[in-house]
Design an enzyme around this catalytic site. Structure first.
Site, mmCIF file in Angstrom:
data_model
loop_
_atom_site.group_PDB
_atom_site.id
_atom_site.type_symbol
_atom_site.label_atom_id
_atom_site.label_comp_id
_atom_site.label_asym_id
_atom_site.label_seq_id
_atom_site.Cartn_x
_atom_site.Cartn_y
_atom_site.Cartn_z
ATOM 1 N N SER A 5 0.853 -1.196 0.000
ATOM 2 C CA SER A 5 0.000 0.000 0.000
ATOM 3 C C SER A 5 0.881 1.236 0.000
ATOM 4 O O SER A 5 1.677 1.433 0.934
ATOM 5 C CB SER A 5 -0.886 0.020 1.234
ATOM 6 N N HIS A 30 -1.298 -1.360 -4.131
ATOM 7 C CA HIS A 30 -2.572 -1.037 -3.471
ATOM 8 C C HIS A 30 -2.636 0.475 -3.254
ATOM 9 O O HIS A 30 -1.723 1.067 -2.672
ATOM 10 C CB HIS A 30 -2.646 -1.791 -2.141
ATOM 11 N N ASP A 32 -4.766 3.603 -1.781
ATOM 12 C CA ASP A 32 -5.803 3.952 -0.806
ATOM 13 C C ASP A 32 -6.340 5.350 -1.061
ATOM 14 O O ASP A 32 -5.647 6.345 -0.857
ATOM 15 C CB ASP A 32 -5.223 3.865 0.610
ATOM 16 N N MET A 34 -9.048 8.162 -0.044
ATOM 17 C CA MET A 34 -9.900 8.574 1.091
ATOM 18 C C MET A 34 -10.434 9.976 0.810
ATOM 19 O O MET A 34 -9.711 10.828 0.291
ATOM 20 C CB MET A 34 -9.079 8.584 2.377
ATOM 21 N N HIS A 63 -8.455 1.046 -3.812
ATOM 22 C CA HIS A 63 -9.343 0.842 -2.659
ATOM 23 C C HIS A 63 -10.011 2.175 -2.341
ATOM 24 O O HIS A 63 -9.380 3.079 -1.802
ATOM 25 C CB HIS A 63 -8.481 0.330 -1.487
ATOM 26 N N MET A 65 -12.122 4.353 -0.231
ATOM 27 C CA MET A 65 -12.770 4.574 1.073
ATOM 28 C C MET A 65 -13.501 5.904 0.954
ATOM 29 O O MET A 65 -13.108 6.923 1.535
ATOM 30 C CB MET A 65 -11.693 4.582 2.174
ATOM 31 N N MET A 134 -11.176 -5.855 5.798
ATOM 32 C CA MET A 134 -10.358 -4.889 6.543
ATOM 33 C C MET A 134 -10.025 -5.472 7.917
ATOM 34 O O MET A 134 -10.910 -5.912 8.650
ATOM 35 C CB MET A 134 -11.105 -3.562 6.737
ATOM 36 N N GLY A 141 -2.504 4.185 7.993
ATOM 37 C CA GLY A 141 -1.567 3.074 7.991
ATOM 38 C C GLY A 141 -1.002 2.890 9.397
ATOM 39 O O GLY A 141 -1.176 3.744 10.274
ATOM 40 N N ASP A 172 -6.422 -6.396 4.616
ATOM 41 C CA ASP A 172 -5.803 -5.068 4.605
ATOM 42 C C ASP A 172 -5.776 -4.481 6.006
ATOM 43 O O ASP A 172 -6.825 -4.199 6.589
ATOM 44 C CB ASP A 172 -6.632 -4.171 3.666
ATOM 45 N N GLY A 174 -2.492 -3.899 9.260
ATOM 46 C CA GLY A 174 -1.741 -4.553 10.321
ATOM 47 C C GLY A 174 -1.051 -5.835 9.914
ATOM 48 O O GLY A 174 -0.704 -6.652 10.776
ATOM 49 N N GLY A 194 1.265 -1.969 4.077
ATOM 50 C CA GLY A 194 1.741 -0.602 3.878
ATOM 51 C C GLY A 194 2.995 -0.334 4.671
ATOM 52 O O GLY A 194 4.113 -0.353 4.148
ATOM 53 N N SER A 195 2.829 -0.113 5.979
ATOM 54 C CA SER A 195 3.984 0.231 6.811
ATOM 55 C C SER A 195 5.016 -0.891 6.841
ATOM 56 O O SER A 195 6.222 -0.624 6.867
ATOM 57 C CB SER A 195 3.527 0.595 8.228
ATOM 58 N N ALA A 196 4.560 -2.149 6.802
ATOM 59 C CA ALA A 196 5.531 -3.258 6.854
ATOM 60 C C ALA A 196 6.514 -3.176 5.688
ATOM 61 O O ALA A 196 7.704 -3.442 5.851
ATOM 62 C CB ALA A 196 4.807 -4.607 6.836
HETATM 63 C C1 DX5 Z 1 -6.051 1.690 5.789
HETATM 64 C C2 DX5 Z 1 -5.665 1.327 4.385
HETATM 65 C C3 DX5 Z 1 -4.562 0.346 4.312
HETATM 66 C C4 DX5 Z 1 -3.269 0.809 4.943
HETATM 67 C C5 DX5 Z 1 -2.648 -0.400 5.568
HETATM 68 O O1 DX5 Z 1 -7.185 2.485 5.770
HETATM 69 O O2 DX5 Z 1 -6.772 0.778 3.672
HETATM 70 O O3 DX5 Z 1 -4.347 -0.109 2.982
HETATM 71 O O4 DX5 Z 1 -2.362 1.376 4.059
HETATM 72 O O5 DX5 Z 1 -1.511 0.004 6.260
HETATM 73 P P1 DX5 Z 1 -0.705 -0.986 7.204
HETATM 74 O O6 DX5 Z 1 -0.253 -2.140 6.360
HETATM 75 O O7 DX5 Z 1 0.415 -0.126 7.698
HETATM 76 O O8 DX5 Z 1 -1.658 -1.412 8.296
HETATM 77 ZN ZN ZN Z 2 -6.389 -0.212 1.680
#
Ligand code: DX5
Ligand code: ZN
Length: 218
Positions: A5, A30, A32, A34, A63, A65, A134, A141, A172, A174, A194-196
């Protein structure tokens, strides 16, 4: 499959980041989106998807949102989205939105938040190619994996078998190397991370680790 992500990427060097994770073995990117309504933050729109499309050849997994996704689908498809996922909780006619994505010729995805029961997506399963479970509440993230999400993945897989459908299951939020194997074993076909990924020093090593390659060190 692994879908990094870009929410946790360096947006000042976004094309380079996307090229780097593509070279590191990512399967999808991916994206995101928003809107400041469905979730508090505002992130990116179709202009950025256009730039991403020029930076990589792998699928762009968008994705949304956002509320009223029907208003934005054409713009994201024209920008180069390979698939579009919308939320079952958003203020729109889910059946009509999914049909609009289908008509646009891209992969059709439906997502649900941690508090939303799986039964909420049941009426739409014959319309979708992808179910996005989710495992954090959407918006940011780097949040911790919500307990009970592994069981939800397993329930989603049972539901898929029960209805005789073929949609992919994506998870998606954590996802880290330490829980990736359990997410795959529970039912996920695609892991969003994402963060990983983007906080790792070595993108290829962390993507191997998420896939479960024991030789990986991340
Ligand atoms: C959260 C997003 C995710 C986010 C996940 O609203 O939909 O895609 O980037 O981030 P991590 O992998 O750090 O939880
Ligand atoms: Zn996402």
């Amino acid at each position: 499959m692994i879908a990094p992500s870009i929410l946790s990427a360096d947006f000042g060097r976004l094309a380079d980041e996307v090229r780097a994770v593509t070279a590191a073995g990512a399967d999808w990117i991916h994206v995101d989106v928003m809107d400041g309504h469905f979730v508090p933050p505002i992130t990116i729109g179709p202009l950025v998807v256009t730039a991403l499309r020029r930076a990589t050849h792998i699928p762009l997994d968008v994705h949304l949102m956002i509320e009223h996704a029907e208003r934005q689908i054409d713009a994201f498809v024209e920008a180069g989205a390979s698939g579009i996922t919308v939320h079952v909780e958003a203020d729109h006619d889910v059946r009509a939105v999914l049909a609009k994505i289908r008509a646009a010729g891209v992969t059709v995805g439906l997502s649900l938040n941690p508090p939303t029961p799986l039964d909420a997506v049941r009426p739409f399963l014959e319309q979708i190619d992808l179910l996005l479970v989710m495992s954090v509440n959407p918006g940011w993230g780097g949040q911790p994996f919500v307990e009970g999400s592994m069981e939800k993945l397993a329930a989603a897989r049972r539901l898929r078998t029960e209805v005789g459908a073929r949609f992919l299951i994506e998870v998606d939020g954590g996802i880290k190397p330490h829980n990736a194997a359990q997410a795959f074993a529970s039912g996920a076909d695609v892991l969003v991370a994402g963060s990983a990924v983007f906080e790792a020093q070595d993108y290829a090593a962390v993507i191997r680790a998420l896939r479960g390659d024991r030789a990986a060190t991340a």
